[in-house]
Scaffold this motif. Structure first.
Motif, PDB file in Angstrom:
ATOM      1  N   ALA A 164      85.903  19.978  19.101  1.00 43.39           N
ATOM      2  CA  ALA A 164      85.649  19.113  20.377  1.00 43.39           C
ATOM      3  C   ALA A 164      85.295  19.838  21.516  1.00 43.39           C
ATOM      4  CB  ALA A 164      86.949  18.482  20.601  1.00 43.39           C
ATOM      5  N   TRP A 165      85.430  21.272  21.593  1.00 44.02           N
ATOM      6  CA  TRP A 165      85.115  21.867  22.592  1.00 44.02           C
ATOM      7  C   TRP A 165      83.956  22.016  22.676  1.00 44.02           C
ATOM      8  CZ3 TRP A 165      81.514  25.607  21.995  1.00 44.02           C
ATOM      9  CH2 TRP A 165      81.434  26.088  20.836  1.00 44.02           C
ATOM     10  N   ALA A 166      83.096  21.715  21.822  1.00 49.64           N
ATOM     11  CA  ALA A 166      81.438  21.738  22.197  1.00 49.64           C
ATOM     12  C   ALA A 166      81.015  20.515  23.117  1.00 49.64           C
ATOM     13  CB  ALA A 166      80.841  21.703  20.724  1.00 49.64           C
ATOM     14  N   LEU A 167      81.856  19.775  23.351  1.00 49.13           N
ATOM     15  CA  LEU A 167      81.456  18.635  23.952  1.00 49.13           C
ATOM     16  C   LEU A 167      81.512  19.009  25.742  1.00 49.13           C
ATOM     17  CD1 LEU A 167      83.699  15.649  22.513  1.00 49.13           C
ATOM     18  CD2 LEU A 167      81.113  15.939  22.692  1.00 49.13           C
ATOM     19  N   VAL A 168      82.417  19.947  25.828  1.00 47.06           N
ATOM     20  CA  VAL A 168      82.236  20.300  27.428  1.00 47.06           C
ATOM     21  C   VAL A 168      81.027  21.240  27.708  1.00 47.06           C
ATOM     22  CG1 VAL A 168      83.640  21.875  28.781  1.00 47.06           C
ATOM     23  CG2 VAL A 168      84.684  20.604  27.281  1.00 47.06           C
ATOM     24  N   PRO A 169      80.280  21.986  26.852  1.00 52.27           N
ATOM     25  CA  PRO A 169      79.055  22.427  27.626  1.00 52.27           C
ATOM     26  C   PRO A 169      77.843  21.464  27.193  1.00 52.27           C
ATOM     27  CG  PRO A 169      79.733  23.765  25.178  1.00 52.27           C
ATOM     28  CD  PRO A 169      80.831  22.817  25.891  1.00 52.27           C
ATOM     29  N   LEU A 170      78.034  20.471  26.464  1.00 58.36           N
ATOM     30  CA  LEU A 170      76.958  19.523  26.332  1.00 58.36           C
ATOM     31  C   LEU A 170      77.074  18.940  27.674  1.00 58.36           C
ATOM     32  CD1 LEU A 170      77.321  18.448  22.532  1.00 58.36           C
ATOM     33  CD2 LEU A 170      75.522  19.503  23.789  1.00 58.36           C
ATOM     34  N   GLY A 171      78.288  18.479  28.044  1.00 61.72           N
ATOM     35  CA  GLY A 171      78.336  17.660  29.306  1.00 61.72           C
ATOM     36  C   GLY A 171      77.868  18.583  30.661  1.00 61.72           C
ATOM     37  N   VAL A 172      78.100  19.687  30.753  1.00 60.81           N
ATOM     38  CA  VAL A 172      77.652  20.669  31.674  1.00 60.81           C
ATOM     39  C   VAL A 172      76.078  20.481  31.697  1.00 60.81           C
ATOM     40  CG1 VAL A 172      77.366  22.989  32.515  1.00 60.81           C
ATOM     41  CG2 VAL A 172      79.593  22.194  31.795  1.00 60.81           C
ATOM     42  N   TRP A 173      75.434  20.729  30.432  1.00 56.85           N
ATOM     43  CA  TRP A 173      73.997  20.660  30.260  1.00 56.85           C
ATOM     44  C   TRP A 173      73.690  19.258  30.815  1.00 56.85           C
ATOM     45  CZ3 TRP A 173      69.735  22.738  30.531  1.00 56.85           C
ATOM     46  CH2 TRP A 173      68.474  22.074  30.332  1.00 56.85           C
ATOM     47  N   LEU A 174      74.412  18.200  30.579  1.00 55.22           N
ATOM     48  CA  LEU A 174      73.833  16.543  31.019  1.00 55.22           C
ATOM     49  C   LEU A 174      73.795  16.808  32.578  1.00 55.22           C
ATOM     50  CD1 LEU A 174      75.390  14.364  28.453  1.00 55.22           C
ATOM     51  CD2 LEU A 174      72.868  14.715  28.936  1.00 55.22           C
ATOM     52  N   LEU A 175      75.007  17.354  33.197  1.00 52.89           N
ATOM     53  CA  LEU A 175      75.049  17.509  34.501  1.00 52.89           C
ATOM     54  C   LEU A 175      73.977  18.189  35.346  1.00 52.89           C
ATOM     55  CD1 LEU A 175      77.515  16.603  36.430  1.00 52.89           C
ATOM     56  CD2 LEU A 175      78.224  18.954  36.304  1.00 52.89           C
ATOM     57  N   ILE A 176      73.535  19.431  34.720  1.00 51.72           N
ATOM     58  CA  ILE A 176      72.418  20.050  35.322  1.00 51.72           C
ATOM     59  C   ILE A 176      71.140  19.860  34.888  1.00 51.72           C
ATOM     60  CG2 ILE A 176      74.258  21.946  35.867  1.00 51.72           C
ATOM     61  CD1 ILE A 176      72.878  23.521  33.577  1.00 51.72           C
ATOM     62  N   SER A 177      70.987  18.989  33.751  1.00 50.63           N
ATOM     63  CA  SER A 177      69.520  18.888  33.183  1.00 50.63           C
ATOM     64  C   SER A 177      68.637  18.263  34.146  1.00 50.63           C
ATOM     65  CB  SER A 177      69.659  18.272  31.875  1.00 50.63           C
ATOM     66  OG  SER A 177      69.960  16.907  31.925  1.00 50.63           O
ATOM     67  N   PRO A 178      69.062  17.217  34.801  1.00 52.26           N
ATOM     68  CA  PRO A 178      67.907  16.707  36.016  1.00 52.26           C
ATOM     69  C   PRO A 178      67.293  17.661  36.686  1.00 52.26           C
ATOM     70  CG  PRO A 178      69.822  15.202  35.968  1.00 52.26           C
ATOM     71  CD  PRO A 178      70.225  16.487  35.436  1.00 52.26           C
ATOM     72  N   TRP A 179      67.974  18.739  37.077  1.00 52.87           N
ATOM     73  CA  TRP A 179      67.249  19.715  37.818  1.00 52.87           C
ATOM     74  C   TRP A 179      66.429  21.049  36.911  1.00 52.87           C
ATOM     75  CZ3 TRP A 179      72.141  17.635  38.997  1.00 52.87           C
ATOM     76  CH2 TRP A 179      72.037  16.923  40.140  1.00 52.87           C
ATOM     77  N   VAL A 180      67.176  21.172  35.921  1.00 51.77           N
ATOM     78  CA  VAL A 180      66.429  22.212  34.978  1.00 51.77           C
ATOM     79  C   VAL A 180      65.325  21.781  34.227  1.00 51.77           C
ATOM     80  CG1 VAL A 180      67.220  23.778  33.009  1.00 51.77           C
ATOM     81  CG2 VAL A 180      68.639  23.351  34.845  1.00 51.77           C
ATOM     82  N   ALA A 181      65.436  20.571  33.654  1.00 51.23           N
ATOM     83  CA  ALA A 181      64.265  20.126  32.601  1.00 51.23           C
ATOM     84  C   ALA A 181      63.389  19.204  33.237  1.00 51.23           C
ATOM     85  CB  ALA A 181      65.081  19.181  31.433  1.00 51.23           C
ATOM     86  N   THR A 182      63.338  19.198  34.552  1.00 45.71           N
ATOM     87  CA  THR A 182      62.263  18.351  35.332  1.00 45.71           C
ATOM     88  C   THR A 182      61.574  19.166  36.342  1.00 45.71           C
ATOM     89  OG1 THR A 182      63.980  17.521  36.936  1.00 45.71           O
ATOM     90  CG2 THR A 182      63.344  15.947  35.029  1.00 45.71           C
ATOM     91  N   THR A 183      60.514  18.756  36.595  1.00 42.95           N
ATOM     92  CA  THR A 183      60.100  19.655  37.538  1.00 42.95           C
ATOM     93  C   THR A 183      60.450  19.426  39.044  1.00 42.95           C
ATOM     94  OG1 THR A 183      58.292  18.196  38.062  1.00 42.95           O
ATOM     95  CG2 THR A 183      57.721  19.842  36.507  1.00 42.95           C
ATOM     96  N   THR A 184      60.429  20.192  40.091  1.00 44.19           N
ATOM     97  CA  THR A 184      60.674  20.050  41.277  1.00 44.19           C
ATOM     98  C   THR A 184      60.297  18.661  42.115  1.00 44.19           C
ATOM     99  OG1 THR A 184      60.665  22.480  41.527  1.00 44.19           O
ATOM    100  CG2 THR A 184      61.163  21.025  43.567  1.00 44.19           C
ATOM    101  N   HIS A 185      61.305  18.144  42.420  1.00 47.78           N
ATOM    102  CA  HIS A 185      61.278  16.838  43.283  1.00 47.78           C
ATOM    103  C   HIS A 185      60.789  15.408  42.269  1.00 47.78           C
ATOM    104  CE1 HIS A 185      61.889  18.835  46.940  1.00 47.78           C
ATOM    105  NE2 HIS A 185      60.631  19.851  46.671  1.00 47.78           N
ATOM    106  N   SER A 186      60.821  15.967  40.992  1.00 46.38           N
ATOM    107  CA  SER A 186      60.566  14.695  40.198  1.00 46.38           C
ATOM    108  C   SER A 186      61.738  13.850  39.510  1.00 46.38           C
ATOM    109  CB  SER A 186      59.616  15.091  38.867  1.00 46.38           C
ATOM    110  OG  SER A 186      60.531  15.784  38.043  1.00 46.38           O
ATOM    111  N   ALA A 187      62.868  14.347  39.728  1.00 47.25           N
ATOM    112  CA  ALA A 187      64.099  13.818  39.096  1.00 47.25           C
ATOM    113  C   ALA A 187      64.482  12.512  40.122  1.00 47.25           C
ATOM    114  CB  ALA A 187      65.076  14.584  39.243  1.00 47.25           C
ATOM    115  N   ARG A 188      64.174  11.301  39.742  1.00 45.98           N
ATOM    116  CA  ARG A 188      64.790  10.065  40.576  1.00 45.98           C
ATOM    117  C   ARG A 188      66.250  10.056  40.622  1.00 45.98           C
ATOM    118  NH1 ARG A 188      61.677   6.761  37.036  1.00 45.98           N
ATOM    119  NH2 ARG A 188      63.557   5.867  36.924  1.00 45.98           N
TER     120      ARG A 188
END
Length: 148
Positions: free
Chosen positions: A90-114
């Motif tokens: 279950a600990w694996a859910l925590v880093p997955l949640g962190v990734w979801l939290l930061i992914s709009p800024w990491v996985a999209t180009t600058t200013h493209s995250a609505r």
């Protein structure tokens, strides 16, 4: 000359059966069952969220949410099917949640995250982290040795 082979693993240890039994009891409680269902539903929503929030046209964040959502859903399904083995993951859910939290800024180009992408991923990330911490909290009480 042949020497008898002894198991070096912990599977034969007498306390392992007791710990397994306590974990099975904990996994069959109402809180654990509700937690499993919430994890599964969070994973399913995360996987389909690019189409729900209408950002499927952005391939990086869409692929990220699809893969992370399927992973969360599989952890939830595993918790429902074999909780005595999966609660320790279950600990694996925590880093997955962190990734979801930061992914709009990491996985999209600058200013493209609505705003919709950001709110969706921040909310699902926080929920995923909270569910992971709650599942970890259930196992901490189970694996901690009892006071005598």
């Amino acid at each position: 000359m042949s020497y008898p082979q002894h198991s070096t693993g912990m599977t034969g240890h007498p306390e392992m059966a007791e710990m397994r039994e306590r974990l099975e009891r904990t996994a069959s409680t109402g809180r654990a069952i509700a937690l499993e269902g919430l994890i599964l539903l969070t994973g399913l929503y995360t996987a389909i969220s690019p189409w729900v929030v209408h950002f499927a046209g952005r391939p990086n964040i869409t692929t990220s949410n699809l893969i992370v959502g399927i992973t969360i859903g599989l952890i939830g399904l595993g918790l429902a099917l074999v909780p005595e083995r999966m609660f320790r993951l279950a600990w694996a859910l925590v880093p997955l949640g962190v990734w979801l939290l930061i992914s709009p800024w990491v996985a999209t180009t600058t200013h493209s995250a609505r705003a919709g992408i950001i709110w969706n991923n921040v909310l699902t990330g926080v929920i995923t982290m909270a569910l992971g911490l709650a599942a970890m909290g259930l196992t901490v009480g189970v694996t901690r040795p009892e006071k005598r």
